[in-house]
Scaffold this motif. Structure first.
Motif, PDB file in Angstrom:
ATOM      1  N   GLY A 174      -5.726   0.874  -2.262  1.00 10.38           N
ATOM      2  CA  GLY A 174      -6.335   1.740  -1.254  1.00 10.38           C
ATOM      3  C   GLY A 174      -7.767   1.361  -0.923  1.00 10.38           C
ATOM      4  O   GLY A 174      -8.264   1.669   0.163  1.00 10.38           O
ATOM      5  N   SER A 175      -8.446   0.669  -1.834  1.00  9.25           N
ATOM      6  CA  SER A 175      -9.837   0.274  -1.585  1.00  9.25           C
ATOM      7  C   SER A 175      -9.944  -1.000  -0.747  1.00  9.25           C
ATOM      8  O   SER A 175     -11.029  -1.334  -0.273  1.00  9.25           O
ATOM      9  N   LEU A 176      -8.830  -1.691  -0.559  1.00 11.27           N
ATOM     10  CA  LEU A 176      -8.831  -2.910   0.257  1.00 11.27           C
ATOM     11  C   LEU A 176      -8.944  -2.506   1.717  1.00 11.27           C
ATOM     12  O   LEU A 176      -8.090  -1.801   2.246  1.00 11.27           O
ATOM     13  N   GLN A 177     -10.014  -2.954   2.373  1.00  9.67           N
ATOM     14  CA  GLN A 177     -10.267  -2.531   3.746  1.00  9.67           C
ATOM     15  C   GLN A 177      -9.574  -3.403   4.787  1.00  9.67           C
ATOM     16  O   GLN A 177      -9.171  -2.921   5.833  1.00  9.67           O
ATOM     17  N   LYS A 178      -9.446  -4.692   4.507  1.00  9.47           N
ATOM     18  CA  LYS A 178      -8.818  -5.605   5.466  1.00  9.47           C
ATOM     19  C   LYS A 178      -7.642  -6.288   4.791  1.00  9.47           C
ATOM     20  O   LYS A 178      -7.819  -7.048   3.844  1.00  9.47           O
ATOM     21  N   ASP A 179      -6.442  -6.045   5.292  1.00 12.62           N
ATOM     22  CA  ASP A 179      -5.233  -6.611   4.689  1.00 12.62           C
ATOM     23  C   ASP A 179      -5.272  -8.131   4.603  1.00 12.62           C
ATOM     24  O   ASP A 179      -4.767  -8.720   3.646  1.00 12.62           O
ATOM     25  N   GLU A 180      -5.892  -8.777   5.603  1.00 14.06           N
ATOM     26  CA  GLU A 180      -5.921 -10.242   5.605  1.00 14.06           C
ATOM     27  C   GLU A 180      -6.815 -10.809   4.506  1.00 14.06           C
ATOM     28  O   GLU A 180      -6.780 -11.999   4.221  1.00 14.06           O
ATOM     29  N   GLU A 195      -3.203  -8.041 -15.831  1.00 13.09           N
ATOM     30  CA  GLU A 195      -4.194  -6.985 -15.623  1.00 13.09           C
ATOM     31  C   GLU A 195      -4.688  -6.982 -14.168  1.00 13.09           C
ATOM     32  O   GLU A 195      -4.952  -5.913 -13.601  1.00 13.09           O
ATOM     33  N   THR A 196      -4.807  -8.154 -13.595  1.00 11.83           N
ATOM     34  CA  THR A 196      -5.240  -8.268 -12.204  1.00 11.83           C
ATOM     35  C   THR A 196      -4.263  -7.565 -11.278  1.00 11.83           C
ATOM     36  O   THR A 196      -4.660  -6.784 -10.399  1.00 11.83           O
ATOM     37  N   PHE A 197      -2.976  -7.813 -11.469  1.00  9.98           N
ATOM     38  CA  PHE A 197      -1.977  -7.164 -10.613  1.00  9.98           C
ATOM     39  C   PHE A 197      -1.905  -5.662 -10.868  1.00  9.98           C
ATOM     40  O   PHE A 197      -1.710  -4.885  -9.939  1.00  9.98           O
ATOM     41  N   ILE A 198      -2.070  -5.243 -12.108  1.00 14.29           N
ATOM     42  CA  ILE A 198      -2.076  -3.807 -12.410  1.00 14.29           C
ATOM     43  C   ILE A 198      -3.238  -3.139 -11.673  1.00 14.29           C
ATOM     44  O   ILE A 198      -3.065  -2.081 -11.043  1.00 14.29           O
ATOM     45  N   ASN A 199      -4.415  -3.771 -11.723  1.00 15.99           N
ATOM     46  CA  ASN A 199      -5.566  -3.218 -10.998  1.00 15.99           C
ATOM     47  C   ASN A 199      -5.338  -3.233  -9.492  1.00 15.99           C
ATOM     48  O   ASN A 199      -5.763  -2.306  -8.796  1.00 15.99           O
ATOM     49  N   ALA A 200      -4.703  -4.273  -9.001  1.00 18.68           N
ATOM     50  CA  ALA A 200      -4.423  -4.348  -7.565  1.00 18.68           C
ATOM     51  C   ALA A 200      -3.525  -3.203  -7.134  1.00 18.68           C
ATOM     52  O   ALA A 200      -3.768  -2.577  -6.093  1.00 18.68           O
ATOM     53  N   VAL A 201      -2.499  -2.919  -7.918  1.00  7.89           N
ATOM     54  CA  VAL A 201      -1.601  -1.808  -7.589  1.00  7.89           C
ATOM     55  C   VAL A 201      -2.377  -0.489  -7.584  1.00  7.89           C
ATOM     56  O   VAL A 201      -2.232   0.330  -6.677  1.00  7.89           O
ATOM     57  N   ARG A 202      -3.213  -0.300  -8.584  1.00  9.31           N
ATOM     58  CA  ARG A 202      -3.978   0.946  -8.703  1.00  9.31           C
ATOM     59  C   ARG A 202      -4.994   1.121  -7.582  1.00  9.31           C
ATOM     60  O   ARG A 202      -5.271   2.235  -7.157  1.00  9.31           O
ATOM     61  N   HIS A 203      -5.597   0.012  -7.145  1.00  7.52           N
ATOM     62  CA  HIS A 203      -6.739   0.113  -6.235  1.00  7.52           C
ATOM     63  C   HIS A 203      -6.494  -0.478  -4.851  1.00  7.52           C
ATOM     64  O   HIS A 203      -7.458  -0.749  -4.134  1.00  7.52           O
ATOM     65  N   ARG A 240       0.835  -1.199   0.000  1.00  7.85           N
ATOM     66  CA  ARG A 240       0.000   0.000   0.000  1.00  7.85           C
ATOM     67  C   ARG A 240       0.876   1.258   0.000  1.00  7.85           C
ATOM     68  O   ARG A 240       0.517   2.272  -0.592  1.00  7.85           O
ATOM     69  N   ALA A 241       2.039   1.167   0.651  1.00 13.68           N
ATOM     70  CA  ALA A 241       2.975   2.297   0.709  1.00 13.68           C
ATOM     71  C   ALA A 241       3.815   2.395  -0.570  1.00 13.68           C
ATOM     72  O   ALA A 241       4.649   3.289  -0.698  1.00 13.68           O
ATOM     73  N   GLY A 242       3.602   1.468  -1.499  1.00 13.12           N
ATOM     74  CA  GLY A 242       4.285   1.529  -2.788  1.00 13.12           C
ATOM     75  C   GLY A 242       5.670   0.916  -2.817  1.00 13.12           C
ATOM     76  O   GLY A 242       6.453   1.194  -3.733  1.00 13.12           O
ATOM     77  N   LYS A 243       5.982   0.058  -1.871  1.00 10.57           N
ATOM     78  CA  LYS A 243       7.310  -0.560  -1.828  1.00 10.57           C
ATOM     79  C   LYS A 243       7.385  -1.718  -2.828  1.00 10.57           C
ATOM     80  O   LYS A 243       6.619  -2.680  -2.732  1.00 10.57           O
ATOM     81  N   PRO A 244       8.323  -1.634  -3.780  1.00 11.14           N
ATOM     82  CA  PRO A 244       8.429  -2.672  -4.828  1.00 11.14           C
ATOM     83  C   PRO A 244       8.684  -4.076  -4.279  1.00 11.14           C
ATOM     84  O   PRO A 244       8.161  -5.050  -4.820  1.00 11.14           O
ATOM     85  N   ASP A 245       9.487  -4.207  -3.232  1.00  5.69           N
ATOM     86  CA  ASP A 245       9.769  -5.538  -2.673  1.00  5.69           C
ATOM     87  C   ASP A 245       8.498  -6.201  -2.153  1.00  5.69           C
ATOM     88  O   ASP A 245       8.336  -7.414  -2.257  1.00  5.69           O
ATOM     89  N   ALA A 246       7.603  -5.408  -1.592  1.00  4.08           N
ATOM     90  CA  ALA A 246       6.345  -5.949  -1.086  1.00  4.08           C
ATOM     91  C   ALA A 246       5.500  -6.472  -2.240  1.00  4.08           C
ATOM     92  O   ALA A 246       4.932  -7.572  -2.168  1.00  4.08           O
ATOM     93  N   TRP A 247       5.439  -5.712  -3.332  1.00  2.00           N
ATOM     94  CA  TRP A 247       4.673  -6.166  -4.493  1.00  2.00           C
ATOM     95  C   TRP A 247       5.305  -7.406  -5.111  1.00  2.00           C
ATOM     96  O   TRP A 247       4.606  -8.296  -5.582  1.00  2.00           O
TER      97      TRP A 247
END
Length: 184
Positions: free
Chosen positions: A64-70, A54-62, A16-23
């Motif tokens: 912020g909309s994920l409410q629960k990390d788990e 496309e799924t991962f691209i959308n995940a990166v873009r959105h 969520r903080a944009g860290k490449p290693d996390a992605w």
């Protein structure tokens, strides 16, 4: 065997903080399960790869909309599921046939006879699965292959839990009937 983070240790906050290693960690954890799920729905290698991308691209873009990390895994699968539905809609609208599926090179340590038997059984089973409607096939794959809970499947498919239970029930019943017809 490649060891990746389990669901409880996923670096969703860092992603969520944009860290490449996390992605990178998230991609390594989910790329193959997503590919298998998508491939079983669209039956085309390149299309499956495109949908996963496309799924991962959308995940990166959105993210912020994920409410629960788990819930990251089921959220990611819901994106892929919607991409598959979009693919089928576009395909139906354009009426362009999908190219024939190419044979995948599979590696097994077993001998050639065991490989042929296993491949034949898998192909026969998947041919029966492919006779099921997309809605039934997808819930079976999500529940029995990807091991998502009923609640997670409801979120992924955008349906009620009762609908998921019903689809699983009728899908299993239909699959059982197809297997019986094949063996009789």
């Amino acid at each position: 065997m490649l060891v990746v983070a389990d669901d409880k240790q996923l670096p969703v906050q860092d992603a969520r903080a944009g860290k490449p290693d996390a992605w990178d960690t998230l991609f390594r954890r989910y790329q193959m399960p997503l590919y298998v799920y998508v491939f079983e729905l669209v039956h085309h290698e390149q299309t499956s790869l495109d949908i996963v991308q496309e799924t991962f691209i959308n995940a990166v873009r959105h993210i912020g909309s994920l409410q629960k990390d788990e819930k990251f895994g089921s959220w990611l699968f819901s994106i892929a599921h919607q991409k598959c539905i979009q693919h089928w809609r576009r395909r139906r609208e354009s009426e362009v046939p999908i190219e024939e599926q190419q044979e995948n090179d599979l590696y097994y340590e077993d001998g050639p006879e065991a490989l042929l038997i296993r491949k034949e059984e898998e192909e026969q089973f998947m041919a029966l699965m492919n006779q099921l409607p997309l809605a039934h096939r997808s819930v079976l794959l999500l529940h029995f292959v990807e091991e998502f809970s009923l609640e997670e499947i409801a979120g992924i498919t955008g349906t009620q839990i009762g609908t998921v239970k019903s689809r699983i029930h009728y899908a299993k019943k239909a699959l059982r009937k197809l297997i019986e017809e094949r063996t009789s």
